[in-house]
Design a protein around this motif. Structure first.
Motif, short mmCIF file in Angstrom:
data_model
loop_
_atom_site.label_atom_id
_atom_site.label_comp_id
_atom_site.label_asym_id
_atom_site.label_seq_id
_atom_site.Cartn_x
_atom_site.Cartn_y
_atom_site.Cartn_z
N LEU A 105 6.79 12.35 -9.25
CA LEU A 105 7.76 11.44 -9.85
C LEU A 105 7.98 10.20 -8.99
CD1 LEU A 105 9.77 11.01 -12.19
CD2 LEU A 105 11.48 12.18 -10.79
N ILE A 106 8.24 10.39 -7.71
CA ILE A 106 8.49 9.26 -6.81
C ILE A 106 7.25 8.39 -6.67
CG2 ILE A 106 9.08 8.62 -4.42
CD1 ILE A 106 11.42 9.67 -6.15
N THR A 107 6.09 9.02 -6.54
CA THR A 107 4.84 8.26 -6.41
C THR A 107 4.57 7.42 -7.65
OG1 THR A 107 3.91 9.94 -4.94
CG2 THR A 107 2.36 8.44 -5.99
N GLY A 108 4.76 8.02 -8.82
CA GLY A 108 4.54 7.28 -10.06
C GLY A 108 5.45 6.08 -10.17
N ILE A 109 6.71 6.25 -9.83
CA ILE A 109 7.67 5.14 -9.89
C ILE A 109 7.27 4.04 -8.90
CG2 ILE A 109 10.06 4.47 -9.39
CD1 ILE A 109 10.86 7.28 -10.52
N LEU A 110 6.95 4.41 -7.66
CA LEU A 110 6.58 3.41 -6.65
C LEU A 110 5.32 2.64 -7.05
CD1 LEU A 110 7.29 5.24 -3.28
CD2 LEU A 110 8.59 3.39 -4.32
N ILE B 190 0.81 -1.22 0.00
CA ILE B 190 0.00 0.00 0.00
C ILE B 190 0.84 1.27 0.00
CG2 ILE B 190 -1.96 -1.11 1.13
CD1 ILE B 190 -1.03 0.29 3.74
N TYR B 191 2.17 1.13 0.04
CA TYR B 191 3.03 2.31 0.18
C TYR B 191 2.88 3.30 -0.96
CZ TYR B 191 6.15 -0.55 -2.72
OH TYR B 191 6.66 -1.33 -3.71
N GLY B 192 2.67 2.84 -2.18
CA GLY B 192 2.49 3.75 -3.31
C GLY B 192 1.23 4.57 -3.19
N SER B 193 0.16 3.94 -2.75
CA SER B 193 -1.11 4.65 -2.58
C SER B 193 -1.06 5.64 -1.42
CB SER B 193 -2.25 3.65 -2.36
OG SER B 193 -2.36 2.81 -3.47
N VAL B 194 -0.40 5.26 -0.35
CA VAL B 194 -0.26 6.18 0.79
C VAL B 194 0.55 7.40 0.37
CG1 VAL B 194 0.73 6.45 3.09
CG2 VAL B 194 -0.53 4.37 2.53
N LEU B 195 1.65 7.18 -0.35
CA LEU B 195 2.44 8.31 -0.82
C LEU B 195 1.64 9.13 -1.84
CD1 LEU B 195 5.07 9.85 -0.68
CD2 LEU B 195 5.96 8.38 -2.48
N GLY B 196 0.80 8.47 -2.62
CA GLY B 196 -0.05 9.19 -3.57
C GLY B 196 -1.03 10.12 -2.88
N ILE B 197 -1.57 9.68 -1.76
CA ILE B 197 -2.48 10.53 -0.98
C ILE B 197 -1.73 11.74 -0.45
CG2 ILE B 197 -3.84 10.62 1.15
CD1 ILE B 197 -4.60 7.64 0.53
#
Length: 105
Positions: free
Chosen positions: A81-86, A57-64
């Motif tokens: 950029l970081i969120t897209g990559i994750l 879930i780390y990508g979605s949490v960072l996306g929020i």
């Protein structure tokens, strides 16, 4: 492909597009920053689906977090950029639990 993986690819692609310096800024400003609200909703949906499917879930949490802070010019670019990559990396990973696996309680 599970719904959570598909949503990770979709949200990751959108984040990468928003990370393109002039294009991303034009999209965000041109929509009156409402695209950040849309991305917030999509990241929450992805988070719920990923939790249900027992995926990362780390990508979605960072996306929020990105959706909340992306109005800050250079911080927003970096976070997109970081969120897209994750999200792309986590969307491409194999599931920990195959569909025929009995989940531990």
């Amino acid at each position: 492909m599970s719904a959570s993986k598909a949503m990770k690819w979709i949200t990751g692609s959108c984040e990468i597009i928003l990370a393109i310096p002039i294009l991303g800024a034009a999209i965000v400003i041109g929509t009156g920053y409402s695209v950040l609200g849309l991305m917030f909703i999509l990241h929450v949906i992805t988070l719920i689906l990923s939790s249900r499917d027992r995926e990362s879930i780390y990508g979605s949490v960072l996306g929020i977090i990105t959706s909340l802070l992306a109005w800050i010019p250079f911080v927003g670019w970096f976070l997109h950029l970081i969120t897209g990559i994750l999200l792309m990396v986590s969307g491409g990973q194999k599931s920990r639990y195959p569909s025929n696996h009995i989940y531990p309680q």
